[in-house]
Design a protein around this motif. Structure first.
Motif, PDB file in Angstrom:
ATOM      1  N   ILE A  48       0.821  -1.203   0.000  1.00  0.00           N
ATOM      2  CA  ILE A  48       0.000   0.000   0.000  1.00  0.00           C
ATOM      3  C   ILE A  48       0.861   1.261   0.000  1.00  0.00           C
ATOM      4  O   ILE A  48       0.515   2.271  -0.637  1.00  0.00           O
ATOM      5  CB  ILE A  48      -0.981  -0.013   1.200  1.00  0.00           C
ATOM      6  CG1 ILE A  48      -2.016   1.093   1.053  1.00  0.00           C
ATOM      7  CG2 ILE A  48      -0.276   0.088   2.522  1.00  0.00           C
ATOM      8  CD1 ILE A  48      -3.154   0.977   2.053  1.00  0.00           C
ATOM      9  N   TYR A  49       2.037   1.220   0.658  1.00  0.00           N
ATOM     10  CA  TYR A  49       2.922   2.387   0.647  1.00  0.00           C
ATOM     11  C   TYR A  49       3.519   2.622  -0.736  1.00  0.00           C
ATOM     12  O   TYR A  49       3.548   3.764  -1.234  1.00  0.00           O
ATOM     13  CB  TYR A  49       4.040   2.207   1.672  1.00  0.00           C
ATOM     14  CG  TYR A  49       3.728   2.738   3.045  1.00  0.00           C
ATOM     15  CD1 TYR A  49       3.555   4.100   3.267  1.00  0.00           C
ATOM     16  CD2 TYR A  49       3.609   1.887   4.138  1.00  0.00           C
ATOM     17  CE1 TYR A  49       3.276   4.599   4.532  1.00  0.00           C
ATOM     18  CE2 TYR A  49       3.330   2.373   5.412  1.00  0.00           C
ATOM     19  CZ  TYR A  49       3.164   3.731   5.594  1.00  0.00           C
ATOM     20  OH  TYR A  49       2.885   4.215   6.848  1.00  0.00           O
ATOM     21  N   VAL A  50       4.018   1.551  -1.364  1.00  0.00           N
ATOM     22  CA  VAL A  50       4.625   1.709  -2.687  1.00  0.00           C
ATOM     23  C   VAL A  50       3.568   2.118  -3.710  1.00  0.00           C
ATOM     24  O   VAL A  50       3.818   2.962  -4.589  1.00  0.00           O
ATOM     25  CB  VAL A  50       5.328   0.404  -3.116  1.00  0.00           C
ATOM     26  CG1 VAL A  50       5.875   0.532  -4.540  1.00  0.00           C
ATOM     27  CG2 VAL A  50       6.463   0.075  -2.151  1.00  0.00           C
ATOM     28  N   PHE A  58       1.476   8.731 -11.014  1.00  0.00           N
ATOM     29  CA  PHE A  58       0.920   8.212 -12.267  1.00  0.00           C
ATOM     30  C   PHE A  58      -0.557   7.843 -12.164  1.00  0.00           C
ATOM     31  O   PHE A  58      -1.165   7.476 -13.179  1.00  0.00           O
ATOM     32  CB  PHE A  58       1.675   6.947 -12.709  1.00  0.00           C
ATOM     33  CG  PHE A  58       3.159   7.123 -12.803  1.00  0.00           C
ATOM     34  CD1 PHE A  58       3.726   7.883 -13.815  1.00  0.00           C
ATOM     35  CD2 PHE A  58       4.005   6.524 -11.876  1.00  0.00           C
ATOM     36  CE1 PHE A  58       5.098   8.035 -13.907  1.00  0.00           C
ATOM     37  CE2 PHE A  58       5.371   6.671 -11.955  1.00  0.00           C
ATOM     38  CZ  PHE A  58       5.927   7.438 -12.974  1.00  0.00           C
ATOM     39  N   GLY A  59      -1.139   7.913 -10.954  1.00  0.00           N
ATOM     40  CA  GLY A  59      -2.459   7.334 -10.757  1.00  0.00           C
ATOM     41  C   GLY A  59      -3.633   8.198 -11.127  1.00  0.00           C
ATOM     42  O   GLY A  59      -4.770   7.861 -10.762  1.00  0.00           O
ATOM     43  N   SER A  68       0.291   1.467 -11.385  1.00  0.00           N
ATOM     44  CA  SER A  68       0.819   1.683 -10.030  1.00  0.00           C
ATOM     45  C   SER A  68       0.556   0.474  -9.148  1.00  0.00           C
ATOM     46  O   SER A  68       1.422   0.057  -8.366  1.00  0.00           O
ATOM     47  CB  SER A  68       0.184   2.935  -9.416  1.00  0.00           C
ATOM     48  OG  SER A  68       0.457   4.083 -10.192  1.00  0.00           O
ATOM     49  N   VAL A  69      -0.631  -0.102  -9.275  1.00  0.00           N
ATOM     50  CA  VAL A  69      -0.974  -1.278  -8.459  1.00  0.00           C
ATOM     51  C   VAL A  69      -0.074  -2.456  -8.801  1.00  0.00           C
ATOM     52  O   VAL A  69       0.513  -3.096  -7.920  1.00  0.00           O
ATOM     53  CB  VAL A  69      -2.462  -1.639  -8.662  1.00  0.00           C
ATOM     54  CG1 VAL A  69      -2.772  -2.998  -8.028  1.00  0.00           C
ATOM     55  CG2 VAL A  69      -3.355  -0.569  -8.062  1.00  0.00           C
TER      56      VAL A  69
END
Length: 661
Positions: A48-50, A58-59, A68-69
């Motif tokens: 969750i942090y990364v 980028f999200g 990103s996920v």
């Protein structure tokens, strides 16, 4: 109300998907490597942090968000593979509980790494583009993103099923789960298989965390919170069963959703808040499943077999050298307060060390000679502390009486919980002790009128004659010294011999007339009473207690102390508790990142001394009981035959059996 309940059940499906992703990775890792990976929750936290870091940049587009996920999950997967290659590959041959110690050290390191990289504040990532709204379901809003999560969970299950049943990698994973020694005999490179499993397991945990970015904040407490829930799902579903993990995640998530949907109920004029039950619902489910079906919903029962591993060296009474060393240490402790003027903090630190020694020694009593691994020993520490507080505050008893009667509450809990626990073994026993500990924590946390809830109990001060730190130190020293001596003496009583016989071979012990379950139950209760006394001493040393005394982290601290000193040594828990408490206090005063430094210290000790500090000293410099240079042979028949040379005849089988009995 029916429509609200149905919406809550649908919301529960989204929670189940996330819980399944984490538990599936943990189940894969445990099934193949047999490692109880406490750092798996840290992989979820890093996910969750990364994902927050990637999504912040980028999200803002649909493609950027899902990139990103996936990127966050891949980063965590690489981290998991590196952990396996750099750390865990070095200690596969160590006792299994040392894997727990090493992964717990990684938890401390990863938590401070996250603190250094992202800071202490909660971080909220951006919403998923085009999934930020809600749909109307029976007159209630249902987040669109939750619908996406509901789809992702079964999709991952299908991909895992295909990988495990239709690919060569899956065949090797299933073979390793059944018999990894035979897999190695067939020439399969187990090292790379283990690395690949860790990669996939960490990817699933990281994916589960990354997908939670739009729903919750990234914070430093996610690691231990998540690993507890993941262990519950794996155990309820059946160790190593991916479909079992999916069904267990659904079951637990839907039970929580039902509790939230129903809210308050009234039975016989008594109001109950089922919403509060969500704090402990998963552990109640696990306790029920383990009692009724110990191998889980989709697990397989294992037949009782004779232990084929090398037997543990027999415990022997202390020799002269060890007795003189104990006298010298006790003399130093008696004289230590003379330096209190120069070091005012020393009596307080020594009290903490002594309480930790009693806590660890009581845990070692059932773990080492008893062979019963407990992940919830802090429950009895907390019951002793709260027992002393209630005797003092509610019944208005003198402090001295409250101190001695406090462990009665731990006794009552151990009698009830222990009756169920001793019917299990291995990781199932450990998880049932964890479940009962969490149930106790939930009761203490929510029973505001009696326990003070989250505020705890205040004003627990010693009597006037014990008000000074030095006076209370001497009381603690006397209590701990007597208790440690009693626990050691009991190990050389008929109960102690029966405990070790039950540990080494339950079938043989039953065959010669030992009631194994009764012996284990008695030892469980005895250890809990002494642990409760440690809790009573703790309550009056601090002046206040809170539900933290029953937390999972305190139970893990006890495990670390025992394993750090040496599980199969009598002095191990004493040395381990002293070293761990001293390191924790010393390092914490030096830097804000003390947990990472403590984790590195523990990791170094695990890799360098996998048999524990005392075990290493005994092997390197001689047996701690007899003073001989042959660590396991001092005083044994094997040593005498070895010294006599090859011409010395071995005793007959009948003679050996007679000596053994």
């Amino acid at each position: 109300m029916l429509s609200n309940l149905l919406v809550q059940l649908v919301n529960g499906l989204a929670d189940a998907s996330t819980l399944f992703l984490v538990a599936a990775g943990l189940s894969l890792i445990f099934g193949v490597t047999r490692i109880v990976n406490f750092a798996h929750g840290s992989f979820y936290m890093f996910g969750i942090y990364v994902a927050y870091s990637f999504a912040s940049r980028f999200g803002h587009t649909t493609g950027g968000f899902w990139f990103s996920v996936l990127a966050a999950a891949l980063v965590v997967a690489v981290l998991g593979a590196l952990v396996e290659m750099i750390v865990l590959r070095r200690i596969y041959q160590a006792p299994e509980l040392f894997h727990l110690l090493a992964t717990f050290a990684l938890v401390l390191i990863f938590r401070d790494a996250a603190l250094w990289l992202w800071g202490p504040e909660d971080l909220f990532g951006p919403r998923a583009p085009h999934l930020g709204g809600a749909v109307n379901l029976l007159g209630h809003p249902l987040p669109t993103y939750d619908i996406a999560l509901i789809v992702i969970g079964p999709l991952v299950l299908l991909l895992l099923w295909y990988a495990l049943t239709r690919t060569r990698w899956g065949t090797l994973v299933r073979a390793a789960t059944q018999d990894r020694e035979m897999l190695g005999a067939l020439g399969i490179n187990q090292a790379w298989l283990f690395t690949g499993v860790f990669f996939v397991g960490a990817f699933l945990a990281g994916l589960g965390g990354a997908l939670q970015g739009p729903r919750m904040s990234a914070n430093l407490s996610l690691d231990l919170e998540t690993i507890g829930n993941a262990f519950v799902v794996v155990v309820v579903g059946g160790m190593g069963s991916i479909p079992g993990a999916f069904v267990a995640a659904l079951l637990i998530a839907e039970i929580k959703a039902l509790c939230i949907g129903i809210g308050h109920v009234s039975i016989g004029g008594i109001d109950f808040s089922l919403s509060r039950f969500t704090l402990v619902a998963e552990f109640v489910v696990m306790a029920v499943v383990l009692v009724v079906r110990p191998w889980g919903l989709f697990g397989r029962a294992t037949a009782a077999v004779r232990g084929m591993a090398a037997p543990e060296a027999p415990l022997r009474p202390a020799g002269k050298r060890l007795k003189w060393l104990a006298v010298a240490v006790l003399a130093v402790l008696v004289l230590a307060p003379l330096a209190a003027k120069a070091f005012p903090y020393m009596p307080i630190l020594l009290v903490e060390i002594l309480i930790a020694v009693l806590f660890a020694t009581s845990l070692h009593f059932i773990m080492g000679p008893g062979g019963m691994h407990s992940f919830g020993h802090a429950a009895y520490f907390g019951l002793g502390a709260y027992g002393a507080a209630l005797f003092l505050k509610v019944l208005n008893l003198p402090m001295e009486a409250a101190l001695l009667l406090g462990p009665l509450l731990a006794l009552g809990g151990a009698v009830v919980f222990g009756w169920f626990c001793v019917r299990l073994s291995g990781v199932y026993l450990a998880m049932l002790t964890l479940a009962f500990a969490q149930i106790v924590w939930s009761v203490v946390f929510q029973w505001d009128d009696v326990t003070g809830g989250s505020n705890g109990v205040l004003g627990l001060w010693p009597s006037n004659w014990l008000s000074s730190p030095v006076a209370y130190y001497y009381l603690t020293l006397a209590c701990v010294s007597i208790c440690v001596w009693l626990l050691r003496r009991m190990l050389f009583s008929p109960l102690g011999y029966a405990m070790r016989a039950s540990r080494d071979s339950g079938l043989r012990a039953e065959a010669i007339g030992i009631d194994v379950k009764r012996v284990q139950w008695a030892s469980f209760v005895i250890a809990s009473v002494f642990c409760g006394l440690a809790g009573s001493l703790y309550a009056f040393s601090k002046g206040t207690i809170s539900p933290e005394v029953i937390s999972v982290s305190r139970s893990v601290d006890g495990l670390v102390m025992v394993l750090l000193g040496g599980l199969q040594t009598l002095a191990g828990p004493i040395v381990g508790a002293a070293v761990f408490t001293w390191l924790q206090d010393t390092v914490a005063r030096q830097t804000d990142y003390w947990q990472a430094l403590l984790g590195f210290a523990i990791l170094l000790l695990v890799i360098a001394f996998p048999q524990g500090i005392v075990g290493f000293v005994r092997e390197r410099f001689g047996d701690d009981d007899t003073g001989t240079k042959n660590g396991h042979a001092g005083g044994s028949a094997e040593a005498e035959r070895a010294a006599a040379g090859p011409a010395s005849p071995a005793p007959s089988q009948a003679t050996a059996m007679k000596e053994g009995l």
